[in-house]
Design a protein around this motif. Structure first.
Motif, PDB file in Angstrom:
ATOM      1  N   GLU A 455       0.631  -1.480   0.106  1.00  0.00           N
ATOM      2  CA  GLU A 455       0.154  -0.240   0.255  1.00  0.00           C
ATOM      3  C   GLU A 455       0.631   1.176   0.088  1.00  0.00           C
ATOM      4  O   GLU A 455       1.438   1.839   0.870  1.00  0.00           O
ATOM      5  N   TYR A 470      -0.428  10.804   2.890  1.00  0.00           N
ATOM      6  CA  TYR A 470      -1.317  10.258   1.384  1.00  0.00           C
ATOM      7  C   TYR A 470      -0.446  11.910   0.252  1.00  0.00           C
ATOM      8  O   TYR A 470      -0.628  13.657   0.636  1.00  0.00           O
ATOM      9  N   GLU A 482     -12.437   8.863  -4.075  1.00  0.00           N
ATOM     10  CA  GLU A 482     -11.640   7.670  -4.384  1.00  0.00           C
ATOM     11  C   GLU A 482     -10.267   7.247  -3.282  1.00  0.00           C
ATOM     12  O   GLU A 482     -10.149   6.155  -3.408  1.00  0.00           O
ATOM     13  N   PHE A 483      -9.843   8.396  -2.665  1.00  0.00           N
ATOM     14  CA  PHE A 483      -8.934   8.058  -2.374  1.00  0.00           C
ATOM     15  C   PHE A 483      -9.101   6.583  -1.157  1.00  0.00           C
ATOM     16  O   PHE A 483      -8.697   5.869  -0.610  1.00  0.00           O
ATOM     17  N   THR A 485     -11.445   4.325  -1.233  1.00  0.00           N
ATOM     18  CA  THR A 485     -11.158   3.192  -1.651  1.00  0.00           C
ATOM     19  C   THR A 485     -10.060   2.328  -2.292  1.00  0.00           C
ATOM     20  O   THR A 485      -9.949   1.069  -1.540  1.00  0.00           O
ATOM     21  N   SER A 486      -8.799   2.913  -1.582  1.00  0.00           N
ATOM     22  CA  SER A 486      -7.292   2.087  -1.568  1.00  0.00           C
ATOM     23  C   SER A 486      -6.989   1.911  -0.831  1.00  0.00           C
ATOM     24  O   SER A 486      -5.805   1.071  -0.589  1.00  0.00           O
ATOM     25  N   HIS A 488      -7.355  -0.335   2.309  1.00  0.00           N
ATOM     26  CA  HIS A 488      -7.349  -1.680   2.640  1.00  0.00           C
ATOM     27  C   HIS A 488      -6.972  -2.160   4.241  1.00  0.00           C
ATOM     28  O   HIS A 488      -7.521  -3.507   4.465  1.00  0.00           O
TER      29      HIS A 488
END
Length: 525
Positions: A455, A470, A482-483, A485-486, A488
């Motif tokens: 990641e 980020y 959108e971020f 969704t990354s 995990h």
């Protein structure tokens, strides 16, 4: 509490906050197989650079983690005849005073200058010290009194432990003007006096030789101690009979250390010695088996026990095979070993921020598993400080004078670019990994950083919280759907750094996210 004042103090009392955080750039690593360009992830560090900036660079990872700090700072004697100049008129110090203290620096006495130099460094050292740790500072009469006052202020007078007297020489100077000075001091302060544990020292061979067993006592060797007390106590004045019938009574003004019942019990238990003839004055038997835990360290450290300056010079000359004239008063390895014995345990970190000739290599010879950090500002940081450690690792000397290497490793660092620009923004010249480390250390109080390549923006998890940084150098980053969704990692909470946030307060609360804006919310130490 009384405090010490001097010209320039107001300029340096909070100067540690203005010192830029610079990244540490590893130049090489070293172990038994030689020098390595690649990182061998050694826990040992030798840093070349100004120790004020180097100490600041250690804070994110090591604040509150150093068990033992030993420093041998400039004594401010005015001696300018050797490379490691202990006069604060040194050009580096003059330049620093000009920048920090300003024009006032032109009017400072050498004591003012020395205090201005030392104060912010001591403040940072205090921050690095573990709660159960202690700092040991070598000093002589030139600045001892001033140093004691400053340390009372920075570490707290209640945390003063002791002022050790080290007998640095074994020969009287007959050409001395008034007195032949044969000692220096080691000031000792704890971080938290209630948490400090000073360990007993093992008995020396000479001390053990005093224990004998002339009467073949099954409890083993013993020494005899006086049973008289130098004061009168009514219940402890009586006659004690020897096995041969002679009576002993304390002289006027004295008394036995035990009341009569206790004394008779000791005699019955064969714990009182009346001499080989059984008719001598009674003395108490003290068994070696009862004192195996060692002896409490004393405040006077004699050269026969911990070494002297001449011994230190010979050690240095033997290891480096060179003249040691530029180190007027190096410290012997035995002195440092004594300090390590009484304060350290396996796994502890030892810091020396005035490393000089690297006597702190004693850490490597300790029976304990310790790691070390050495800092040296002078140009010989690699050619002398690090070189001495290399030779201790590899071995040195030839023929019958050869000394085997003891192994070990370290990494050598230089001070790099500041992490932040003057306006508080991140310096784009700094490697992004160094930025990520900094953020992680400040968020987790120095928990080990491990890069996660799966990641990209994930820093790690700590206390059920996942941390994300980020950041991109060439574009603005936005915390949005959108971020998310990354992301995990499944944790109870999230801390996410980004340039801006498009999520609503209710969304942040819903997913238990704490947003931190870059660079505004990055902690500045």
């Amino acid at each position: 509490m009384p405090t010490l004042d001097w010209i320039g103090k107001d300029k340096v009392i909070n100067h540690h906050k203005d010192v830029p955080y610079k990244v540490l750039e590893r130049k090489y690593s070293f172990d038994e197989s030689g020098m390595h360009k690649e990182d061998i992830h050694s826990n040992n560090m030798i840093i070349h650079g100004d120790n004020l900036e180097a100490l600041k660079s250690l804070l994110p990872q090591y604040e509150g983690k150093i068990k033992c700090i030993y420093i041998d700072p400039p004594y401010n004697t005015g001696n300018e005849g050797w490379i490691y100049n202990d006069n604060v008129n040194d050009p580096k110090i003059r330049k620093w005073l000009g920048e920090v203290v300003g024009k006032e620096g032109e009017d400072l006495s050498r004591h003012d200058k020395w205090l201005c130099m030392m104060y912010p460094r001591l403040v940072l050292l205090q921050k690095l010290l573990a709660d159960d740790g202690a700092i040991f500072i070598s000093i002589d009469d030139n600045e001892q009194a001033f140093l004691k006052c400053v340390c009372d202020e920075i570490f707290g007078a209640r945390n003063f432990v002791a002022q050790l007297v080290w007998q640095r020489t074994f020969a009287t100077k007959n050409d001395a003007k008034y007195f032949s000075s044969e000692h220096e001091y080691v000031l000792v302060y704890a971080a938290e006096i209630e948490k400090l544990k000073i360990k007993a020292l093992p008995k020396s061979e000479k001390q053990l030789e005093r224990y004998k067993n002339p009467d073949n006592d099954p409890r083993g060797p013993w020494i005899s101690t006086d049973l008289l007390r130098m004061e009168h106590r009514d219940n402890s004045v009586y006659e004690v009979p020897t096995p041969q019938g002679k009576l002993y009574k304390p002289q006027p003004g004295t008394s036995w250390r035990h009341p009569k019942e206790e004394m008779m019990a000791l005699i019955k238990n064969n714990e009182v010695w009346f001499g080989a003839n059984g008719n001598s004055k009674p003395r108490r038997k003290k068994f070696l088996a009862d004192v195996k835990s060692g002896i409490i360290p004393q405040t006077i450290w004699k050269h026969v026990d911990v070494g002297h300056t001449q011994e230190a010079k010979q050690q240095l000359k033997k290891i480096l095979d060179a003249s040691t004239d530029f180190f007027a008063t190096p410290k012997p390895v035995r002195l440092i070993n004594q300090i390590l014995r009484i304060i350290c345990d396996d796994g502890d970190i030892v810091l020396d921020s005035f490393a000089g000739s690297a006597t702190t290599h004693a850490v490597m010879q300790s029976d304990l598993k310790l790691s070390y950090i050495m800092i040296e500002v002078e140009d010989y940081a690699d050619t002398i400080t690090a070189e001495r450690v290399k030779r201790v690792i590899d071995g040195y000397g030839e023929g019958k004078n050869a000394v085997d290497g003891i192994g070990g490793n370290f990494s050598y660092y230089e001070l790099g670019n500041p992490l932040f620009m003057q306006d508080g923004t991140i310096n784009d010249e700094v490697d992004i990994t160094e930025v990520r480390k900094y953020v992680w250390y400040t968020e987790t109080n120095g928990i080990e950083y491990k890069e996660d390549i799966q990641e990209k923006y994930f820093l790690g998890s700590y206390n059920d919280t996942a941390y994300y940084f980020y950041y991109e150098k060439d574009r603005v980053t936005i915390l949005d759907y959108e971020f998310l969704t990354s992301v995990h990692k499944k944790e109870q909470a999230y801390v996410i750094y980004a340039d801006s946030c498009a999520l609503s307060d209710s969304d942040l609360q819903k997913w238990n996210i704490t947003f931190k804006k870059i660079p505004r919310d990055i902690e500045h130490i």
